[in-house]
Scaffold this active site. Sequence first.
Site, PDB file in Angstrom:
ATOM      1  CG  HIS A 187      -1.869   1.093   1.641  1.00  0.00           C
ATOM      2  ND1 HIS A 187      -1.822   2.173   1.840  1.00  0.00           N
ATOM      3  CD2 HIS A 187      -3.284   0.904   1.229  1.00  0.00           C
ATOM      4  CE1 HIS A 187      -2.989   3.051   1.893  1.00  0.00           C
ATOM      5  NE2 HIS A 187      -3.930   2.036   1.489  1.00  0.00           N
ATOM      6  CG  ASP A 240       0.588  -2.412   6.131  1.00  0.00           C
ATOM      7  OD1 ASP A 240      -0.476  -2.514   6.971  1.00  0.00           O
ATOM      8  OD2 ASP A 240       0.667  -1.829   5.121  1.00  0.00           O
ATOM      9  CD  GLN A 277      -7.115  -4.476   4.033  1.00  0.00           C
ATOM     10  OE1 GLN A 277      -7.994  -5.217   4.425  1.00  0.00           O
ATOM     11  NE2 GLN A 277      -7.061  -3.162   3.673  1.00  0.00           N
ATOM     12  CE  LYS A 326      -6.858   0.018   5.989  1.00  0.00           C
ATOM     13  NZ  LYS A 326      -7.894   0.683   4.865  1.00  0.00           N
ATOM     14  CB  CYS A 341      -3.513   3.137  -1.596  1.00  0.00           C
ATOM     15  SG  CYS A 341      -4.718   4.658  -1.428  1.00  0.00           S
TER      16      CYS A 341
END
Lengths: 170, 427
Positions: free
Chosen positions: B140, B217, B220, B243, B383
């Site tokens: 991202h 990261d 998600q 999220k 993104c």
Amino acid sequence: MDLESMYQEVILDHYRNPRGRGLREPFDAEVMHVNPTCGDEITLRVAVGTDGEPVLKDVSYWNQGCSISQASASILCEELEGATVSEALAMTDEFVNLMHGEQVDEESLGDLIAFEGVAKYPARVKCALLAWMALKDAISQSHPDLAEPIDGDLTEISVADPQRHELNTD
Amino acid sequence: MSLDVAAIRQDFPILQRTVRDGKDLVYLDTGATSQKPRQVLDAERRFVETSNAAVHRGAHQLAEEATLAYEEARRTVAGFIGAPAKELVFTRNATEALNLVSYTFLNATLKRQQDQPLPDGADRFVLREGDNVVITQMEHHANLVPWQELSAKTGVELRWLGLTDEGRLDLSNLADLVDARTRVVSFVHQSNILGTINPVNLIAQRAREVGALVVLDACQSVPHMPLSVSELDVDLLAFSGHKMLGPTGVGGLWGRSEILASMPPFITGGSMIELVTMEKSTFAPPPQRFEAGVPVMSQAVGLAAAVDYLCDLGMTKIHDHEQLLTGRALTGLEEIPGLRIIGPCDLVDRGSAVSFAVEGIHPHDLGQVLDDRGVAVRVGHHCAWPTCRRFDVPATTRATFALYNDESDVDALIDGVRSAQKFFGVS
Ligand SMILES: Cc1ncc(COP(=O)(O)O)c(C=O)c1O
């Protein structure tokens, strides 16, 4: 709203058979504009004749993107063939007005009136205006005396109707 | 026992609304941001209505209650990822968490050049000529642009692992890319565009061999699967509240204690200091060192409520449910002629973000037709523009499935794609 009113036949036709697409020489200025939220992009060239009243001798472009941005560029090319620079800028302004949901002189817009339904969708307004902002930018770069430089993001619409929602986050 | 989606949906007021002239909302854009259950909104409201005050300051009862609530939220959210409270820093979002890490390298390097004091162990963040940073081609922008900026400011070389056509990391040159001069390997756990889940410990193992820091990261992954930092061989991990059913404006950076302790501050000002004179300041220990200013209080409390909500349902159940929906979507979409899935086509190491391209229909136009039917998906480059380029598409259409989606949502997507093909005359 029904999709048909947004995707008028004129728009779909220009999308499937774009007019004037491809970059040509000679040109006075070349600009590249992108719509960073969706990746639509256009490279646009103008050649301006300045013997007497300034005219657009040629507008050529290469683009990729959705039907709305592609059709808008194609109609730009067709509508502005042989137009004077002031006619081109006037049409740009009127198209911006249409996209902002303001009163417009429908006659003066030609095929562009087909984009009326797009004005209801803020996220798509940018697609419709992409080629036009590129044109204005190119004219102002080649002949700063003829057009004001682009100031900020002119495709940013003012949300007059609270029913409208921006679509792109993430 | 599987999830009772009908009951869950009752907790999400927004899922009751209609869109575009009365169409039921089919929300498949959780990858961008999740919807929030009433329990989260109630917790935020309760905090603001009863205990609002600036935390860690003041001697009055409200300040005391607010501080307790905030620190309790920290314990809950940290516990959710298997960490002690002191290892969790609240940030504004994941983007800020990742910037905090990249700026740590910049700040440590600049301070060392000026012979300024640095915490013990900060050497691991001091960059030298010839060093490099390794990321991947599926990041991202939040885990790409900060490293580009670090490279532009320090001259450190930016490297990345490429992708296979299937949408997985190409690890064939891992040992070459991650070399003795690699200082940090920062990568996404689950790609927000491809859905791919990356082999964290395999990559971390190589990073360990060369002494590089490992940053994950986890935006998600944290919301969609059981996850514990004790099982991930990483040093720092970023995630985002909005999220995972939480409010916007709050994210998290988890870091192993000794790593956080060795980091100089990022954003500076009030609340993060120890002693201040006109000439200089010393800084509080983590996590306060990284929480300058009045922090994100009601958001943190809301996020803790989101975590409680997720835990009540059970992360394993949530994961299984989403896998079921993803499997149904992959099967249904693959049957559509002219449709290409961008990312893994099976359920092996993949989450519920499903991106695809449909021959002859630009994602923007496809999204419009879906929207007209009440189906909310994300269109664009998500993104992750370089990832799109890798697959030769200007943009994709992406659906993400979450705990409040059911089979009928998947079917609405598939029907919508077919009807778009009919509308644009490409089927
Ligand atoms: C994989 C990934 N990383 C980082 C981010 C950035 O998160 P935030 O918007 O919370 O900063 C996102 C959100 O889109 C994401 O999906």
